[in-house]
Design a protein around this motif. Structure first.
Motif, PDB file in Angstrom:
ATOM      1  N   PHE A 189     -20.861 -19.464 -18.290  1.00  0.00           N
ATOM      2  CA  PHE A 189     -20.754 -18.247 -17.543  1.00  0.00           C
ATOM      3  C   PHE A 189     -22.115 -17.709 -17.022  1.00  0.00           C
ATOM      4  CE2 PHE A 189     -16.824 -18.388 -20.515  1.00  0.00           C
ATOM      5  CZ  PHE A 189     -15.970 -18.975 -19.540  1.00  0.00           C
ATOM      6  N   ALA A 190     -23.059 -18.524 -16.761  1.00  0.00           N
ATOM      7  CA  ALA A 190     -24.187 -17.880 -16.169  1.00  0.00           C
ATOM      8  C   ALA A 190     -23.862 -17.046 -15.079  1.00  0.00           C
ATOM      9  CB  ALA A 190     -25.122 -19.146 -15.936  1.00  0.00           C
ATOM     10  N   ASP A 191     -22.955 -17.517 -14.196  1.00  0.00           N
ATOM     11  CA  ASP A 191     -22.746 -16.812 -13.017  1.00  0.00           C
ATOM     12  C   ASP A 191     -21.661 -15.619 -13.232  1.00  0.00           C
ATOM     13  OD1 ASP A 191     -22.005 -16.061 -10.428  1.00  0.00           O
ATOM     14  OD2 ASP A 191     -22.101 -17.931  -9.541  1.00  0.00           O
ATOM     15  N   ALA A 192     -21.810 -14.463 -13.072  1.00  0.00           N
ATOM     16  CA  ALA A 192     -20.896 -13.738 -13.399  1.00  0.00           C
ATOM     17  C   ALA A 192     -19.558 -13.608 -12.523  1.00  0.00           C
ATOM     18  CB  ALA A 192     -21.430 -12.222 -13.442  1.00  0.00           C
ATOM     19  N   ASP A 193     -19.839 -13.740 -11.282  1.00  0.00           N
ATOM     20  CA  ASP A 193     -18.723 -13.670 -10.404  1.00  0.00           C
ATOM     21  C   ASP A 193     -17.567 -14.556 -10.755  1.00  0.00           C
ATOM     22  OD1 ASP A 193     -19.719 -11.612  -8.949  1.00  0.00           O
ATOM     23  OD2 ASP A 193     -20.724 -13.027  -7.152  1.00  0.00           O
ATOM     24  N   PRO A 194     -17.796 -15.893 -10.792  1.00  0.00           N
ATOM     25  CA  PRO A 194     -16.641 -16.792 -11.383  1.00  0.00           C
ATOM     26  C   PRO A 194     -16.002 -16.394 -12.705  1.00  0.00           C
ATOM     27  CG  PRO A 194     -18.416 -17.992 -10.559  1.00  0.00           C
ATOM     28  CD  PRO A 194     -18.862 -16.565 -10.713  1.00  0.00           C
ATOM     29  N   LEU A 195     -16.804 -15.813 -13.361  1.00  0.00           N
ATOM     30  CA  LEU A 195     -16.373 -15.405 -14.892  1.00  0.00           C
ATOM     31  C   LEU A 195     -15.521 -14.115 -14.732  1.00  0.00           C
ATOM     32  CD1 LEU A 195     -16.111 -15.107 -17.851  1.00  0.00           C
ATOM     33  CD2 LEU A 195     -18.445 -13.832 -17.828  1.00  0.00           C
ATOM     34  N   VAL A 196     -15.817 -13.145 -13.898  1.00  0.00           N
ATOM     35  CA  VAL A 196     -14.971 -11.941 -13.691  1.00  0.00           C
ATOM     36  C   VAL A 196     -13.712 -12.396 -12.880  1.00  0.00           C
ATOM     37  CG1 VAL A 196     -14.764  -9.806 -12.291  1.00  0.00           C
ATOM     38  CG2 VAL A 196     -16.978 -10.377 -13.676  1.00  0.00           C
ATOM     39  N   ALA A 197     -13.638 -13.299 -11.998  1.00  0.00           N
ATOM     40  CA  ALA A 197     -12.321 -13.726 -11.280  1.00  0.00           C
ATOM     41  C   ALA A 197     -11.532 -14.265 -12.138  1.00  0.00           C
ATOM     42  CB  ALA A 197     -12.981 -14.885 -10.198  1.00  0.00           C
ATOM     43  N   LEU A 198     -12.211 -15.406 -13.387  1.00  0.00           N
ATOM     44  CA  LEU A 198     -11.447 -15.964 -14.271  1.00  0.00           C
ATOM     45  C   LEU A 198     -10.551 -15.027 -15.352  1.00  0.00           C
ATOM     46  CD1 LEU A 198     -11.000 -18.831 -15.528  1.00  0.00           C
ATOM     47  CD2 LEU A 198     -12.884 -18.441 -17.069  1.00  0.00           C
ATOM     48  N   LEU A 199     -11.502 -14.121 -15.494  1.00  0.00           N
ATOM     49  CA  LEU A 199     -10.864 -13.075 -16.449  1.00  0.00           C
ATOM     50  C   LEU A 199      -9.800 -12.416 -15.656  1.00  0.00           C
ATOM     51  CD1 LEU A 199     -13.718 -11.654 -18.241  1.00  0.00           C
ATOM     52  CD2 LEU A 199     -12.167 -12.992 -19.386  1.00  0.00           C
ATOM     53  N   ARG A 200      -9.751 -12.011 -14.527  1.00  0.00           N
ATOM     54  CA  ARG A 200      -8.750 -11.236 -13.708  1.00  0.00           C
ATOM     55  C   ARG A 200      -7.355 -12.287 -13.561  1.00  0.00           C
ATOM     56  NH1 ARG A 200     -12.953  -8.203  -9.695  1.00  0.00           N
ATOM     57  NH2 ARG A 200     -13.133  -6.267 -11.268  1.00  0.00           N
ATOM     58  N   GLY A 201      -7.678 -13.475 -13.316  1.00  0.00           N
ATOM     59  CA  GLY A 201      -6.711 -14.511 -13.191  1.00  0.00           C
ATOM     60  C   GLY A 201      -6.058 -14.730 -14.316  1.00  0.00           C
ATOM     61  N   ALA A 202      -6.561 -14.378 -15.615  1.00  0.00           N
ATOM     62  CA  ALA A 202      -5.693 -14.534 -16.739  1.00  0.00           C
ATOM     63  C   ALA A 202      -5.107 -13.366 -17.262  1.00  0.00           C
ATOM     64  CB  ALA A 202      -7.054 -14.956 -18.081  1.00  0.00           C
ATOM     65  N   GLY A 203      -5.165 -12.305 -16.405  1.00  0.00           N
ATOM     66  CA  GLY A 203      -4.254 -11.102 -16.630  1.00  0.00           C
ATOM     67  C   GLY A 203      -5.028  -9.732 -17.034  1.00  0.00           C
ATOM     68  N   PHE A 204      -6.583 -10.122 -17.206  1.00  0.00           N
ATOM     69  CA  PHE A 204      -7.153  -8.653 -17.340  1.00  0.00           C
ATOM     70  C   PHE A 204      -7.519  -7.922 -16.196  1.00  0.00           C
ATOM     71  CE2 PHE A 204      -8.226 -11.748 -20.863  1.00  0.00           C
ATOM     72  CZ  PHE A 204      -8.186 -10.936 -22.165  1.00  0.00           C
ATOM     73  N   ASP A 205      -7.124  -6.703 -16.413  1.00  0.00           N
ATOM     74  CA  ASP A 205      -7.303  -5.782 -15.179  1.00  0.00           C
ATOM     75  C   ASP A 205      -8.413  -4.927 -14.902  1.00  0.00           C
ATOM     76  OD1 ASP A 205      -4.426  -5.992 -14.464  1.00  0.00           O
ATOM     77  OD2 ASP A 205      -3.780  -4.599 -15.984  1.00  0.00           O
ATOM     78  N   ALA A 206      -9.005  -4.475 -16.105  1.00  0.00           N
ATOM     79  CA  ALA A 206     -10.332  -3.707 -16.094  1.00  0.00           C
ATOM     80  C   ALA A 206     -11.397  -4.717 -16.476  1.00  0.00           C
ATOM     81  CB  ALA A 206     -10.197  -2.366 -16.792  1.00  0.00           C
ATOM     82  N   VAL A 207     -12.170  -5.235 -15.806  1.00  0.00           N
ATOM     83  CA  VAL A 207     -13.120  -6.199 -16.020  1.00  0.00           C
ATOM     84  C   VAL A 207     -14.650  -5.575 -15.965  1.00  0.00           C
ATOM     85  CG1 VAL A 207     -14.305  -8.542 -16.238  1.00  0.00           C
ATOM     86  CG2 VAL A 207     -11.708  -8.088 -15.879  1.00  0.00           C
ATOM     87  N   THR A 208     -15.766  -5.330 -16.794  1.00  0.00           N
ATOM     88  CA  THR A 208     -17.125  -5.058 -16.678  1.00  0.00           C
ATOM     89  C   THR A 208     -17.753  -6.025 -17.153  1.00  0.00           C
ATOM     90  OG1 THR A 208     -16.961  -3.839 -18.614  1.00  0.00           O
ATOM     91  CG2 THR A 208     -16.478  -2.428 -16.831  1.00  0.00           C
ATOM     92  N   CYS A 209     -19.093  -6.506 -16.593  1.00  0.00           N
ATOM     93  CA  CYS A 209     -20.165  -7.680 -16.857  1.00  0.00           C
ATOM     94  C   CYS A 209     -21.254  -7.028 -16.388  1.00  0.00           C
ATOM     95  CB  CYS A 209     -19.716  -8.597 -16.071  1.00  0.00           C
ATOM     96  SG  CYS A 209     -20.660 -10.134 -16.442  1.00  0.00           S
ATOM     97  N   ASP A 210     -21.915  -6.662 -17.697  1.00  0.00           N
ATOM     98  CA  ASP A 210     -23.242  -6.018 -17.633  1.00  0.00           C
ATOM     99  C   ASP A 210     -24.419  -6.843 -17.876  1.00  0.00           C
ATOM    100  OD1 ASP A 210     -22.342  -3.514 -16.502  1.00  0.00           O
ATOM    101  OD2 ASP A 210     -21.596  -2.953 -18.791  1.00  0.00           O
ATOM    102  N   ALA A 211     -25.767  -6.782 -17.305  1.00  0.00           N
ATOM    103  CA  ALA A 211     -26.635  -7.525 -17.707  1.00  0.00           C
ATOM    104  C   ALA A 211     -27.167  -6.807 -19.246  1.00  0.00           C
ATOM    105  CB  ALA A 211     -27.733  -7.650 -16.717  1.00  0.00           C
TER     106      ALA A 211
END
Length: 285
Positions: A189-211
């Motif tokens: 999950f080095a790239d944040a964008d696919p990770l955020v999309a993956l979480l939203r696709g799994a049913g998570f609405d509010a997703v934050t990803c901070d360095a």
């Protein structure tokens, strides 16, 4: 995995046993990251918590301290050697009033109950099917529940891995290929964008990803030389690049140790070798 073995075989074999023996070293190394994880999670007394990839139990025990006797914590992992250490530590360190259990289970498919919060310190990058795993975690969260976890940013930003790795690559007969995208591994999950999309696709609405960047102590000792020796041991036996020399001939192993020690010596000061760790601190609800 190398040789086509499964994650369960890998973590229940020699690697899991070696990590179990060295749990104190690993826990000490990751203290700044663990502190950041729990500061963001903000667990409160009485919550029910699932710890994914709990390993030898450091994060499970920390969660238990936050939720107290009115809460409960389940630590889940696929590694029996690491779970055995976790159970031993719980008997010695956890208050008798705390509800805490360790379960050998694959969180991708297991139903472990319902939880207010899910936490993980570097335990979510190894599922064969990440989308299925995160959807299953979402199902185990109660309404209003949330998940907080750490995962690694790119290898190039993680000097604690890159410095020793760069030192040994010239010694190898051929440079190992980079991991394929979306395959189990520490930098999945080095790239944040696919990770955020993956979480939203799994049913998570509010997703934050901070360095999150922290200097971690790769090795320490009474002298800088002792610290370098300890850090070299970690790099060649416990770090993400340790597989490169796991079955190396003695002469190649000796040259690798010398090269890593020389590279790490430049980062030694005050009896410690410190290098940057670069993570994503993710929260989803």
């Amino acid at each position: 995995m190398a040789g086509g073995i499964t994650q369960a075989e890998y973590w229940n074999g020699e690697v899991g046993t070696r990590w179990a023996r060295n749990q104190a070293v690993l826990d000490a190394m990751f203290v700044p990251l663990t502190e950041a994880l729990f500061a963001r999670a903000g667990l409160v007394p009485g919550e029910t918590v699932l710890d994914i990839g709990c390993g030898a139990g450091a994060t499970t025990l920390e969660a238990a301290r936050w939720v107290g006797p009115a809460g409960s914590v389940t630590g889940a992992d696929i590694s029996a050697p690491l779970l055995a250490v976790g159970r031993e530590r719980a008997e010695a360190e956890a208050p008798a009033s705390v509800s805490l259990r360790f379960v050998e289970a694959d969180v991708e498919t297991a139903d472990l109950g319902r939880f207010d919060h899910v936490v993980s310190r570097f335990g979510v990058m190894f599922f064969p099917d990440s989308a299925r795993a995160f959807a299953n975690v979402r199902r185990m969260l109660r309404p209003g529940g949330r998940m907080t976890f750490l995962c690694w940013r790119p290898l190039a930003e993680n000097l604690w891995v890159g410095v020793p790795r760069d030192a040994v690559l010239p010694l190898l007969p051929e440079v190992p290929p980079p991991p394929q995208p979306d395959t189990p591994g520490p930098f999945r999950f080095a790239d944040a964008d696919p990770l955020v999309a993956l979480l939203r696709g799994a049913g998570f609405d509010a997703v934050t990803c901070d360095a999150l960047d922290r200097d971690i102590v790769l090795g320490q000792g009474k002298t800088d030389a002792a610290a370098v020796a300890a850090a070299t041991h970690v790099a060649l036996n416990l770090g993400p690049s340790s597989h490169l020399f796991r079955e190396a001939a003695p002469d190649l192993r000796a040259r690798a140790e010398a090269a890593v020690a020389e590279a790490l010596r430049r980062h030694a000061a005050g009896g410690a070798v410190r290098l940057r760790a670069a993570c994503w601190l993710v929260q989803a609800g």
